[in-house]
Design a protein around this motif. Structure first.
Motif, PDB file in Angstrom:
ATOM      1  N   ILE A  36       4.585  14.037 -22.897  1.00  0.00           N
ATOM      2  CA  ILE A  36       5.943  14.092 -22.335  1.00  0.00           C
ATOM      3  C   ILE A  36       6.190  12.894 -21.423  1.00  0.00           C
ATOM      4  O   ILE A  36       7.258  12.272 -21.465  1.00  0.00           O
ATOM      5  N   SER A  37       5.199  12.543 -20.603  1.00  0.00           N
ATOM      6  CA  SER A  37       5.346  11.409 -19.698  1.00  0.00           C
ATOM      7  C   SER A  37       5.570  10.112 -20.462  1.00  0.00           C
ATOM      8  O   SER A  37       6.409   9.279 -20.075  1.00  0.00           O
ATOM      9  N   THR A  41       8.947   7.846 -20.219  1.00  0.00           N
ATOM     10  CA  THR A  41       8.834   6.440 -19.830  1.00  0.00           C
ATOM     11  C   THR A  41       9.408   5.516 -20.898  1.00  0.00           C
ATOM     12  O   THR A  41      10.074   4.533 -20.575  1.00  0.00           O
ATOM     13  N   SER A  42       9.166   5.827 -22.165  1.00  0.00           N
ATOM     14  CA  SER A  42       9.687   4.955 -23.222  1.00  0.00           C
ATOM     15  C   SER A  42      11.207   5.035 -23.318  1.00  0.00           C
ATOM     16  O   SER A  42      11.855   4.071 -23.680  1.00  0.00           O
ATOM     17  N   LEU A  43      11.787   6.195 -22.990  1.00  0.00           N
ATOM     18  CA  LEU A  43      13.244   6.329 -23.056  1.00  0.00           C
ATOM     19  C   LEU A  43      13.950   5.769 -21.824  1.00  0.00           C
ATOM     20  O   LEU A  43      14.986   5.123 -21.934  1.00  0.00           O
ATOM     21  N   SER A  49      11.626   7.099 -15.037  1.00  0.00           N
ATOM     22  CA  SER A  49      10.565   8.093 -15.100  1.00  0.00           C
ATOM     23  C   SER A  49      10.134   8.536 -13.705  1.00  0.00           C
ATOM     24  O   SER A  49       9.883   9.715 -13.473  1.00  0.00           O
ATOM     25  N   ALA A  50      10.077   7.583 -12.787  1.00  0.00           N
ATOM     26  CA  ALA A  50       9.693   7.929 -11.417  1.00  0.00           C
ATOM     27  C   ALA A  50      10.751   8.802 -10.758  1.00  0.00           C
ATOM     28  O   ALA A  50      10.433   9.687  -9.964  1.00  0.00           O
ATOM     29  N   ALA A  78      16.157  15.390 -23.678  1.00  0.00           N
ATOM     30  CA  ALA A  78      16.318  14.279 -24.626  1.00  0.00           C
ATOM     31  C   ALA A  78      14.967  13.658 -24.957  1.00  0.00           C
ATOM     32  O   ALA A  78      14.696  13.313 -26.110  1.00  0.00           O
ATOM     33  N   ALA A  79      14.106  13.524 -23.955  1.00  0.00           N
ATOM     34  CA  ALA A  79      12.769  12.964 -24.195  1.00  0.00           C
ATOM     35  C   ALA A  79      11.932  13.900 -25.055  1.00  0.00           C
ATOM     36  O   ALA A  79      11.142  13.447 -25.886  1.00  0.00           O
TER      37      ALA A  79
END
Length: 149
Positions: A36-37, A41-43, A49-50, A78-79
Motif C-alpha cells: 500500500i505504501s 508513493t507512486s501515485l 505520501s507523508a 485510489a491507491a
C-alpha cells in the motif's frame, strides 16, 4: 514530556480493505503495508505520501484496516485500486468501508451462513451481503438470494 490533548491530535480515518488473490501463504501485515505504501508513493509522491500517513494497523486472513489522515481517505482508496500484485502474486484490494474508529470499521465484518457452512462476508454501503468468498472462489449474492432462506 506530556502527551498532546485529544483536541490537538491529528484526526484519522480507517479504511477496511478486502484482499482477493491466490496466495500460497497468508499475507503478513508488513507485506500489506509495503504494498500500500508503494502504491501511495507512486501515485502521490513522497510529499503526498507523508501527508497521508498510511499505516496498516490490523490484518486477518483476507481483510485489513488501513489508517490515514482525515481528508485523505479518497486518495488511499485510489491507491488501493491500482495495486495488482503482493509479494509476486496477483492481488486485488477492495475498499469496503471508511470509519472514524477501528471498531466502526470492524462492524462491517459479519460472518454469514450459506448451505450449512460458515463463510466470512461483509456488508457494503449499509446493505445486506454483496459478496462472499469461500474455497478461493467468489460468490455474488443479490438481496433476493438472501431473502429466500
Amino acid at each position: 514530556m506530556r502527551p498532546l490533548p485529544p483536541t490537538l491530535r491529528e484526526n484519522r480515518r480507517y479504511v477496511l480493505v478486502k484482499i482477493a488473490g491466490e496466495f500460497t501463504a497468508p499475507l503478513t501485515q508488513k507485506e500489506i503495508y509495503f504494498t500500500i505504501s508503494e502504491a501511495v508513493t507512486s501515485l502521490f509522491g513522497d510529499v503526498g505520501s507523508a501527508a497521508i500517513h498510511v499505516a496498516v494497523i490490523w490484518s486477518e486472513e483476507e481483510h485489513a484496516i488501513v489508517r490515514c489522515s482525515r481528508g485523505s481517505e479518497q486518495k488511499v482508496i485510489a491507491a488501493l485500486a491500482v495495486i495488482t500484485k503482493v509479494s509476486g502474486a496477483l492481488a486485488v484490494f477492495h475498499s469496503v468501508a471508511v470509519s472514524g474508529t477501528v471498531h466502526g470499521a470492524k462492524k462491517h465484518l459479519h460472518p454469514t451462513t450459506w448451505d450449512d457452512e460458515v463463510i466470512p462476508g461483509y456488508r457494503c454501503s449499509g446493505k445486506k451481503v454483496d459478496s462472499l468468498t469461500g474455497s478461493n472462489t467468489q460468490r455474488y449474492l443479490t438481496r433476493d438470494d438472501i431473502i429466500k432462506e
